[in-house]
Design an enzyme around this catalytic site. Structure first.
Site, PDB file in Angstrom:
ATOM      1  N   TYR A  18      31.461   4.402 -25.528  1.00 15.70           N
ATOM      2  CA  TYR A  18      31.362   2.944 -25.342  1.00 15.70           C
ATOM      3  C   TYR A  18      32.742   2.323 -25.141  1.00 15.70           C
ATOM      4  CZ  TYR A  18      26.384   2.614 -25.616  1.00 15.70           C
ATOM      5  OH  TYR A  18      25.055   2.718 -25.289  1.00 15.70           O
TER       6      TYR A  18
ATOM      7  N   GLN B 197      19.754  -6.822 -17.753  1.00 16.55           N
ATOM      8  CA  GLN B 197      19.729  -5.597 -18.562  1.00 16.55           C
ATOM      9  C   GLN B 197      21.152  -5.126 -18.800  1.00 16.55           C
ATOM     10  OE1 GLN B 197      16.361  -2.797 -17.017  1.00 16.55           O
ATOM     11  NE2 GLN B 197      16.905  -4.133 -15.338  1.00 16.55           N
TER      12      GLN B 197
ATOM     13  N   VAL C   2      25.122  -5.010 -19.946  1.00  9.87           N
ATOM     14  CA  VAL C   2      25.801  -5.321 -21.207  1.00  9.87           C
ATOM     15  C   VAL C   2      27.257  -5.713 -20.936  1.00  9.87           C
ATOM     16  CG1 VAL C   2      24.316  -3.733 -22.516  1.00  9.87           C
ATOM     17  CG2 VAL C   2      26.447  -2.855 -21.513  1.00  9.87           C
TER      18      VAL C   2
ATOM     19  N   HIS D 210      19.373  -5.982 -23.213  1.00  4.26           N
ATOM     20  CA  HIS D 210      19.841  -4.718 -23.793  1.00  4.26           C
ATOM     21  C   HIS D 210      21.156  -4.880 -24.562  1.00  4.26           C
ATOM     22  CE1 HIS D 210      17.222  -2.329 -20.699  1.00  4.26           C
ATOM     23  NE2 HIS D 210      16.538  -2.706 -21.752  1.00  4.26           N
TER      24      HIS D 210
ATOM     25  N   ASN E 264      17.694  -4.307  -3.332  1.00  5.60           N
ATOM     26  CA  ASN E 264      18.153  -3.014  -3.855  1.00  5.60           C
ATOM     27  C   ASN E 264      18.629  -2.145  -2.692  1.00  5.60           C
ATOM     28  OD1 ASN E 264      18.252  -0.317  -5.166  1.00  5.60           O
ATOM     29  ND2 ASN E 264      17.192  -1.351  -6.822  1.00  5.60           N
TER      30      ASN E 264
ATOM     31  N   ALA F 288      23.647  -5.740  -3.008  1.00  8.47           N
ATOM     32  CA  ALA F 288      23.454  -7.086  -3.567  1.00  8.47           C
ATOM     33  C   ALA F 288      24.605  -8.010  -3.180  1.00  8.47           C
ATOM     34  CB  ALA F 288      23.336  -6.987  -5.084  1.00  8.47           C
TER      35      ALA F 288
HETATM   36  C1  BJW Z   1      22.170  -1.333  -6.054  1.00  7.00           C
HETATM   37  C2  BJW Z   1      23.528  -1.286  -5.727  1.00  7.00           C
HETATM   38  C3  BJW Z   1      24.056  -2.373  -4.994  1.00  7.00           C
HETATM   39  C4  BJW Z   1      23.030   0.485  -6.830  1.00  7.00           C
HETATM   40  N1  BJW Z   1      23.254  -3.379  -4.631  1.00  7.00           N
HETATM   41  N2  BJW Z   1      21.402  -2.330  -5.679  1.00  7.00           N
HETATM   42  C5  BJW Z   1       6.425   3.076 -21.593  1.00  7.00           C
HETATM   43  C6  BJW Z   1       6.314   4.141 -20.729  1.00  7.00           C
HETATM   44  C7  BJW Z   1       7.299   5.142 -20.714  1.00  7.00           C
HETATM   45  C8  BJW Z   1       8.393   5.076 -21.556  1.00  7.00           C
HETATM   46  C9  BJW Z   1       8.503   4.012 -22.412  1.00  7.00           C
HETATM   47  C10 BJW Z   1       7.528   3.028 -22.414  1.00  7.00           C
HETATM   48  N3  BJW Z   1       7.890   2.095 -23.347  1.00  7.00           N
HETATM   49  C11 BJW Z   1       9.062   2.460 -23.908  1.00  7.00           C
HETATM   50  C12 BJW Z   1       9.454   3.638 -23.354  1.00  7.00           C
HETATM   51  C13 BJW Z   1      10.696   4.382 -23.701  1.00  7.00           C
HETATM   52  C14 BJW Z   1      11.946   3.835 -23.043  1.00  7.00           C
HETATM   53  C15 BJW Z   1      11.785   3.977 -21.515  1.00  7.00           C
HETATM   54  O1  BJW Z   1      11.554   3.047 -20.813  1.00  7.00           O
HETATM   55  N4  BJW Z   1      11.965   5.191 -21.021  1.00  7.00           N
HETATM   56  C16 BJW Z   1      11.843   5.442 -19.590  1.00  7.00           C
HETATM   57  C17 BJW Z   1      13.236   5.724 -19.020  1.00  7.00           C
HETATM   58  C18 BJW Z   1      10.885   6.571 -19.379  1.00  7.00           C
HETATM   59  N5  BJW Z   1      12.212   2.456 -23.409  1.00  7.00           N
HETATM   60  C19 BJW Z   1      12.784   2.149 -24.560  1.00  7.00           C
HETATM   61  O2  BJW Z   1      13.063   3.014 -25.377  1.00  7.00           O
HETATM   62  C20 BJW Z   1      13.055   0.674 -24.834  1.00  7.00           C
HETATM   63  N6  BJW Z   1      12.540   0.351 -26.107  1.00  7.00           N
HETATM   64  C21 BJW Z   1      11.237   0.126 -26.333  1.00  7.00           C
HETATM   65  O3  BJW Z   1      10.430   0.009 -25.448  1.00  7.00           O
HETATM   66  O4  BJW Z   1      10.929   0.022 -27.654  1.00  7.00           O
HETATM   67  C22 BJW Z   1       9.556   0.036 -28.075  1.00  7.00           C
HETATM   68  C23 BJW Z   1       9.589   0.037 -29.587  1.00  7.00           C
HETATM   69  C24 BJW Z   1       8.828  -0.897 -30.268  1.00  7.00           C
HETATM   70  C25 BJW Z   1       8.838  -0.894 -31.678  1.00  7.00           C
HETATM   71  C26 BJW Z   1       9.642   0.015 -32.370  1.00  7.00           C
HETATM   72  C27 BJW Z   1      10.417   0.925 -31.697  1.00  7.00           C
HETATM   73  C28 BJW Z   1      10.385   0.938 -30.278  1.00  7.00           C
HETATM   74  C29 BJW Z   1      14.564   0.422 -24.922  1.00  7.00           C
HETATM   75  C30 BJW Z   1      15.256   0.716 -23.641  1.00  7.00           C
HETATM   76  C31 BJW Z   1      16.771   0.601 -23.833  1.00  7.00           C
HETATM   77  C32 BJW Z   1      17.539   0.990 -22.571  1.00  7.00           C
HETATM   78  N7  BJW Z   1      18.913   1.134 -22.882  1.00  7.00           N
HETATM   79  C33 BJW Z   1      19.869   1.358 -21.806  1.00  7.00           C
HETATM   80  C34 BJW Z   1      21.270   1.486 -22.452  1.00  7.00           C
HETATM   81  C35 BJW Z   1      21.733   0.093 -22.872  1.00  7.00           C
HETATM   82  C36 BJW Z   1      23.085   0.091 -23.500  1.00  7.00           C
HETATM   83  C37 BJW Z   1      24.167   0.614 -22.587  1.00  7.00           C
HETATM   84  O5  BJW Z   1      24.469   0.020 -21.536  1.00  7.00           O
HETATM   85  O6  BJW Z   1      24.730   1.626 -22.974  1.00  7.00           O
HETATM   86  O7  BJW Z   1      19.844   0.273 -20.883  1.00  7.00           O
HETATM   87  S1  BJW Z   1      19.478   2.772 -20.790  1.00  7.00           S
HETATM   88  C38 BJW Z   1      19.977   2.042 -19.269  1.00  7.00           C
HETATM   89  O8  BJW Z   1      18.830   1.815 -18.397  1.00  7.00           O
HETATM   90  C39 BJW Z   1      20.499   0.641 -19.631  1.00  7.00           C
HETATM   91  C40 BJW Z   1      19.995  -0.184 -18.484  1.00  7.00           C
HETATM   92  O9  BJW Z   1      19.982  -1.555 -18.860  1.00  7.00           O
HETATM   93  C41 BJW Z   1      18.628   0.410 -18.250  1.00  7.00           C
HETATM   94  C42 BJW Z   1      18.078   0.097 -16.868  1.00  7.00           C
HETATM   95  O10 BJW Z   1      18.857   0.651 -15.876  1.00  7.00           O
HETATM   96  P1  BJW Z   1      19.132  -0.150 -14.527  1.00  7.00           P
HETATM   97  O11 BJW Z   1      19.883  -1.379 -14.843  1.00  7.00           O
HETATM   98  O12 BJW Z   1      17.885  -0.295 -13.772  1.00  7.00           O
HETATM   99  O13 BJW Z   1      20.179   0.822 -13.788  1.00  7.00           O
HETATM  100  P2  BJW Z   1      19.863   2.133 -12.905  1.00  7.00           P
HETATM  101  O14 BJW Z   1      21.117   2.899 -12.845  1.00  7.00           O
HETATM  102  O15 BJW Z   1      18.663   2.833 -13.369  1.00  7.00           O
HETATM  103  O16 BJW Z   1      19.526   1.541 -11.467  1.00  7.00           O
HETATM  104  C43 BJW Z   1      20.486   0.905 -10.675  1.00  7.00           C
HETATM  105  C44 BJW Z   1      19.791   0.416  -9.417  1.00  7.00           C
HETATM  106  O17 BJW Z   1      20.726  -0.326  -8.654  1.00  7.00           O
HETATM  107  C45 BJW Z   1      19.277   1.542  -8.512  1.00  7.00           C
HETATM  108  O18 BJW Z   1      17.942   1.248  -8.128  1.00  7.00           O
HETATM  109  C46 BJW Z   1      20.201   1.484  -7.277  1.00  7.00           C
HETATM  110  O19 BJW Z   1      19.544   1.819  -6.062  1.00  7.00           O
HETATM  111  C47 BJW Z   1      20.631   0.048  -7.287  1.00  7.00           C
HETATM  112  N8  BJW Z   1      21.955  -0.233  -6.688  1.00  7.00           N
HETATM  113  N9  BJW Z   1      24.108  -0.168  -6.163  1.00  7.00           N
HETATM  114  C48 BJW Z   1      21.978  -3.364  -4.921  1.00  7.00           C
HETATM  115  N10 BJW Z   1      25.413  -2.437  -4.562  1.00  7.00           N
END
Ligand code: BJW
Ligand code: ZN
Length: 244
Positions: A66, A100, A102, A118, A214, A232
C-alpha cells in the site's frame, strides 16, 4: 448518429446524473489498474495482499504494497477524464460520483459530491479502537515499524478488501441517488467486483439510461443503452464539449 452524439443527446435532456468510476479512469494518470495485461493482479496476488487474512498473516507485506501504491499515486496528477467529470458536476442540477478508486484523484480534480465505496488509500483505521486517521508515507521502502494508533493498536489501510462488507450508508446513499437519476455513466471499470457490478442492471431495471465508456468490452457492455469504446481521457472531454 455516433455513440458520442447519442450520449450527448441523452445527457442534454437529463437533470440528474449518476457517475460510477473504476481504475480505468486513473490509468491515463499512470496508476495501474487491477485486471488486464498490465494490471496489478498480474504481478501480485489479491489473496496475499487484499484480504483481511493476508493482513493477519503478513501486515508488513500488505503495508509495503500500500505504501508503494501511495508513492505512485502521489507522483500522479488528475487526467482529462477526472477533469471532464468535474465539469459534468457543474452542468447537472443533481450529480453524484460513486468511485471504486481509493486514489483521491477525483477530489484533486475538484469533484465535490463523491462517495468512495472501497475506501481511501490515504486513510488508516485502528484495529483496536476503530479510529480513522489520515495516513501518508514520508518515504518509500521497507518499513521498520508497523503503523500504530495513539491507543497502541495496529493500523490497517482504510480500504475494503475481498470478503469484507462495504459501508452500508455509502451503498444506501448511492442506490437512493441512482434510483432517481436520469442517466448512469459508467467509466473505466471491468464490472466484475460485487456489489458494484450489480449497478448497471439495477439502473436498467429502473429504466435509467445507461452509458459505458471503456477501452474494452466488459460484462456491462451488453446491459447498457450506449457503449462507447475508447480512452476515458479522450471520450469524456468530447462528450462534455458538446454539452456546453
Ligand atoms: C480503461 C482505461 C482507459 C483501462 N479508459 N477504460 C457475488 C458473486 C461473486 C462474488 C461475490 C459476490 N458478492 C461478493 C463477492 C466477492 C467479491 C467479488 O466481487 N469477487 C469477484 C471478483 C468474483 N466481493 C467482495 O468481496 C466485496 N465485499 C462484499 O461483497 O461483501 C459481502 C459481505 C457482506 C457481509 C459480510 C461480509 C461480506 C468487497 C470487494 C472489495 C474490492 N476491493 C478492491 C481493492 C480495494 C482497495 C485497493 O485499492 O487496494 O477494489 S479489489 C479491486 O477491484 C479494487 C477495485 O475498486 C475493484 C474493481 O476494479 P475496477 O475498478 O473495475 O478495475 P479493473 O482493473 O478491474 O478494470 C479497469 C477497467 O478499466 C477495465 O475494464 C479496462 O478495460 C478499463 N480501462 N484503461 C477507459 N484509459
Ligand atoms: Zn486505536
Amino acid at each position: 448518429m455516433s455513440a458520442i452524439e447519442d450520449c450527448q443527446s441523452v445527457l442534454k435532456s437529463a437533470h440528474s446524473l449518476f457517475v460510477l468510476t473504476g481504475a480505468g479512469i486513473s490509468a491515463e494518470s499512470g496508476i495501474p489498474t487491477f485486471r488486464g495485461k498490465d494490471g496489478l493482479w498480474k504481478n501480485f496476488s489479491a489473496y496475499d495482499l487484499a484480504t483481511p487474512e493476508a493482513f493477519q498473516r503478513n501486515p508488513e507485506l500488505v503495508w509495503e504494497w500500500y505504501h508503494w501504491r501511495q508513492s505512485i499515486i502521489l507522483k500522479a496528477r488528475p487526467n482529462r477524464a477526472h477533469l471532464a467529470i468535474t465539469e459534468l458536476e457543474a452542468i447537472f442540477e443533481k450529480f453524484l460520483l460513486l468511485t471504486q478508486n481509493v486514489d483521491n484523484l477525483h477530489q484533486r480534480a475538484g469533484t465535490k459530491n463523491i462517495l468512495e465505496i472501497h475506501g481511501n488509500i490515504f486513510r488508516a483505521r485502528c484495529l483496536e479502537c476503530n479510529k480513522i486517521i489520515n495516513h501518508q508515507i514520508e518515504s518509500e521502502g521497507e518499513i521498520d515499524n508497523l503503523p500504530r494508533c495513539e491507543c497502541g493498536g495496529l493500523l490497517r489501510p482504510d480500504v475494503v478488501w475481498f470478503g469484507e462488507p462495504i459501508d452500508q450508508d455509502v451503498w444506501q446513499s448511492a442506490c437512493c441517488f441512482l434510483e432517481q437519476a436520469d442517466v448512469a455513466l459508467i467509466c473505466g471499470t471491468s464490472g466484475v467486483v460485487w456489489p458494484v457490478a450489480g449497478i448497471p442492471e439495477f439502473a436498467r431495471q429502473r429504466r435509467i439510461k445507461t452509458i459505458e465508456v471503456n477501452l474494452e468490452p466488459t460484462p456491462i457492455s451488453n446491459i447498457v443503452d450506449i457503449s462507447i469504446p475508447g480512452k476515458a481521457g479522450e471520450v469524456l472531454p468530447r462528450i462534455v464539449e458538446g454539452l456546453k
